[in-house]
Enzyme design. Sequence first.
Site, PDB file in Angstrom:
ATOM      1  N   ASP A 114     -66.789 -47.777  15.873  1.00 43.46           N
ATOM      2  CA  ASP A 114     -66.430 -49.081  15.316  1.00 43.46           C
ATOM      3  C   ASP A 114     -66.782 -50.242  16.255  1.00 43.46           C
ATOM      4  O   ASP A 114     -66.536 -50.156  17.452  1.00 43.46           O
ATOM      5  CB  ASP A 114     -64.908 -49.040  15.071  1.00 43.46           C
ATOM      6  CG  ASP A 114     -64.438 -50.152  14.184  1.00 43.46           C
ATOM      7  OD1 ASP A 114     -65.247 -51.020  13.842  1.00 43.46           O
ATOM      8  OD2 ASP A 114     -63.245 -50.125  13.823  1.00 43.46           O
ATOM      9  N   ASP A 124     -65.624 -43.306   8.068  1.00 39.21           N
ATOM     10  CA  ASP A 124     -64.190 -43.469   8.347  1.00 39.21           C
ATOM     11  C   ASP A 124     -63.498 -44.122   7.150  1.00 39.21           C
ATOM     12  O   ASP A 124     -64.140 -44.722   6.265  1.00 39.21           O
ATOM     13  CB  ASP A 124     -64.044 -44.337   9.607  1.00 39.21           C
ATOM     14  CG  ASP A 124     -62.721 -44.133  10.329  1.00 39.21           C
ATOM     15  OD1 ASP A 124     -61.827 -43.469   9.773  1.00 39.21           O
ATOM     16  OD2 ASP A 124     -62.580 -44.669  11.442  1.00 39.21           O
ATOM     17  N   ASN A 164     -59.627 -46.102   6.819  1.00 36.68           N
ATOM     18  CA  ASN A 164     -58.458 -46.346   7.663  1.00 36.68           C
ATOM     19  C   ASN A 164     -57.247 -46.975   7.007  1.00 36.68           C
ATOM     20  O   ASN A 164     -56.399 -47.523   7.696  1.00 36.68           O
ATOM     21  CB  ASN A 164     -58.868 -47.198   8.869  1.00 36.68           C
ATOM     22  CG  ASN A 164     -59.624 -46.369   9.890  1.00 36.68           C
ATOM     23  OD1 ASN A 164     -59.142 -45.353  10.352  1.00 36.68           O
ATOM     24  ND2 ASN A 164     -60.834 -46.794  10.209  1.00 36.68           N
ATOM     25  N   CYS A 173     -63.807 -38.845   8.227  1.00 34.87           N
ATOM     26  CA  CYS A 173     -62.668 -39.191   9.072  1.00 34.87           C
ATOM     27  C   CYS A 173     -61.788 -40.108   8.243  1.00 34.87           C
ATOM     28  O   CYS A 173     -62.289 -40.872   7.419  1.00 34.87           O
ATOM     29  CB  CYS A 173     -63.206 -39.927  10.311  1.00 34.87           C
ATOM     30  SG  CYS A 173     -61.928 -40.684  11.332  1.00 34.87           S
ATOM     31  N   ASP A 211     -56.636 -38.342  15.372  1.00 37.09           N
ATOM     32  CA  ASP A 211     -56.862 -39.306  16.459  1.00 37.09           C
ATOM     33  C   ASP A 211     -56.118 -38.891  17.712  1.00 37.09           C
ATOM     34  O   ASP A 211     -56.325 -39.484  18.771  1.00 37.09           O
ATOM     35  CB  ASP A 211     -56.384 -40.698  16.030  1.00 37.09           C
ATOM     36  CG  ASP A 211     -57.445 -41.407  15.210  1.00 37.09           C
ATOM     37  OD1 ASP A 211     -58.601 -40.966  15.214  1.00 37.09           O
ATOM     38  OD2 ASP A 211     -57.110 -42.407  14.556  1.00 37.09           O
TER      39      ASP A 211
HETATM   40  C1  DGJ Z   1     -60.039 -44.274  13.171  1.00 40.27           C
HETATM   41  C2  DGJ Z   1     -60.776 -43.062  13.647  1.00 40.27           C
HETATM   42  O1  DGJ Z   1     -60.000 -41.932  13.457  1.00 40.27           O
HETATM   43  C3  DGJ Z   1     -61.168 -43.247  15.098  1.00 40.27           C
HETATM   44  O2  DGJ Z   1     -61.799 -42.090  15.568  1.00 40.27           O
HETATM   45  C4  DGJ Z   1     -62.052 -44.446  15.212  1.00 40.27           C
HETATM   46  O3  DGJ Z   1     -63.262 -44.196  14.552  1.00 40.27           O
HETATM   47  C5  DGJ Z   1     -61.363 -45.674  14.647  1.00 40.27           C
HETATM   48  N1  DGJ Z   1     -60.874 -45.442  13.330  1.00 40.27           N
HETATM   49  C6  DGJ Z   1     -62.295 -46.849  14.626  1.00 40.27           C
HETATM   50  O4  DGJ Z   1     -61.768 -47.925  13.993  1.00 40.27           O
END
Ligand code: DGJ
Length: 755
Positions: free
Chosen positions: A368, A479, A481, A526, A548
């Site tokens: 990122d 990813d 999130n 991820c 993580d």
């Molecule tokens: C969450 C991921 O699990 C991490 O490994 C990393 O890529 C961050 N996001 C980056 O924002």
Amino acid sequence: MKISYQEDTKVFRLDAAGMTYAMSVTDEEGFLSHLYFGAGLGDGDIRYLTRTQEMPWLASRNDRDRGSFLDAQPQECPGNGLGDFRSSAVTIIDSKGQRGIQPLVTGHRIYDGKERLEGLPHTWCRDKSEAMTLEITLKDPSVGAELILCYTIFDGLRAVVRSARIRNCGEQAFTLTKLCSCSLDFDYTGQRLLTLNGSWGREKRKQILPVGIGTQSVSSLRGISSHQAHPFLGLLSEGADQEQGEVIGCNLVYSGNFLAQVERSQFDVLRMQMGIHPEGFAWTLAPGESFQAPEAVLVWSDEGLGGMTRTLHNLYRNHLMRSPWLHRERPVLINNWEATFFDFDLEKLLAIAKRAAQSGVELLVMDDGWFGKRNDDNSSLGDWTVNEEKLPGGVKRLSEELGRIGMKLGIWFEPEMISPDSDLYRAHPDWAFSYDGRRPCRSRNQYVLDLSRKEVRDAIFDQITAVLDSADVAYVKWDMNRALTDVGSHAEGAEAGSLFHRFMLGTYELQERLITRYPDLLLENCSSGGGRYDAGTLFYSPQVWTSDDTDAIERLTIQEGTSMLYPLSSMGAHISVSPSQCVGRLVPMTTRGHVALAGTFGYELDINHLPEADAAMIPGQVALYHRFGELMREGDYYRIASYQDNHLFDCYEVVSGDKTEALLTWVQVLCEPNRRSKRIRVPGLDPDRSYRIEIADPAVQDDRWDGNALRSEEIECMQSFLNRDISGRTLAHAGILMPKLRGDFRSVLIRIAAV
Ligand code: DGJ
């Protein structure tokens, strides 16, 4: 492997690898009853298992008590609102606003092989001889619904893959409000329920509970399978444990909202169901239209949880995962996330890459922060253009510089997201999910893109491909999130209840397009770690970031839960710094290496700021990975001891298919005073062969290294089994004597090789 239907008994049977799954068509009306799921039965009439010779009899024989029949009968496709008061497999609202549905058998089809599920992840076979499929057609003419229940078995596997499809075969539209991927009823005989629950950084922890009367469930309404719950249920028969006893496992091949539940009824019948979560779900089907529910995998084992695990690993490695990388040695990678977070530029990345390359690392993942104006997590998602201030010459220059030192490049994207502070959002605020008149909920200061819309998917895909086409990119980390909220679409005619699933279909479609356009790309999924590490995701990417939390001791538990279902070859596992950024724990470098060897091996640290002694170990660790990579990727997995259970030590073993070699990982988490050695059984080997046992990692024998170096008294104790010939039978039953190691967080890798 065989699937049969006997006209006279009206019994369907699926037989594979010593397992039988049986159903029957009950009564002239055609209820589909569940008869049996367990050890192979051989031939013989098992119709008696329908219990129709006892109260409350058949519906047709006892119309005045039809409801009692429906509420007691073990079913494969329980309807709704007509007398079975347990949880339904299918619910609808018809054009008159009424409910009520009971699909009944009208026909079936048996064929070799297995068909694809368009737009959804699914199991597959290379050629038709590997699998057989039974499709049972059920209809409810009152509402114009036709259901196809699909059952596939695979040669040599104790598994049944189920799915369900509903079609509107009437003249009026109806709205589907629930469709289970699988529903089956069987006798409760004291089973315990196993689930995998967790949180961010604490994914997939085992929980085993008794099954009480009533309903127990795990579910996700977060739009992802989630860190908190997992689309899996295990039922352990009385006495079943890791290596013995009967276990039934059920795992959904899907990555979005799900509901998985068992309901123990008044008659001690267990109804096990799994599928898309019905809460908020509504999908209108016009005449002729169909809806396909995702697949669910059912596994039966009489070798405890270990048998279930090995069946799932084999099924997923051979009939679910597809990448050309699946059976290939993966590049050892170094990821800059925990090394730099957002604070990096070309120079910093190259400095990490250069030192890593000298140590045998093969790929740099730029995580990122390389795009838009993203220097923290408050902006730029959706603006997938390189930040030339950080990376002059763009991704192309970075990949060329890496190429010069023999390294490949990987890049991070988060394609499903949009930052309110982004050019994309300023141009298309309506492309983010939101409800009219309500400010959407932010999470990590970002919104979710409405991927149900093709124009949104196309725009994101074009941006990603422009980056990938500009340089030589070998790997992508995809990813995701945040969970989904405010799931409202601004597209014309969008049906609110369909959006969570349409979002998932849109995400799957984007990943499919990506791997089709770049067939050799290594894709790693991820979702803030393991938030979407599920069987659906494995259809698109051969590896997934497990958590993580990279602390090796935390990872023991996370990797135990993950590897209970998913192959080690899919488990993203990296060595990070000590003390761990997540929990502040100090763990020797060798132990960190041994734990990461159980997955796709790599580093997540700034190699230039590592203590010299740790950095000096990297070439040896990389060599170990190359030496044992194939065994870990392709071998059979045996869980020997669980730190989650005993709070002291962890142990697992991987045995090669031909049983000539095994690698056993022993981690002593906490040292206890006044203990003698521990007897550890070593299963899975050929009982009639002799094996030679050695320490696999020379680093722990060398006291120049970290606090994990073996002491002379520890080595002396291990002489009871080291470099001796011991039979597989002795190893399985009598085992070896693992010494007490002085200190915490110690580990030993043991190689067992046929003589
Ligand atoms: C969450 C991921 O699990 C991490 O490994 C990393 O890529 C961050 N996001 C980056 O924002």
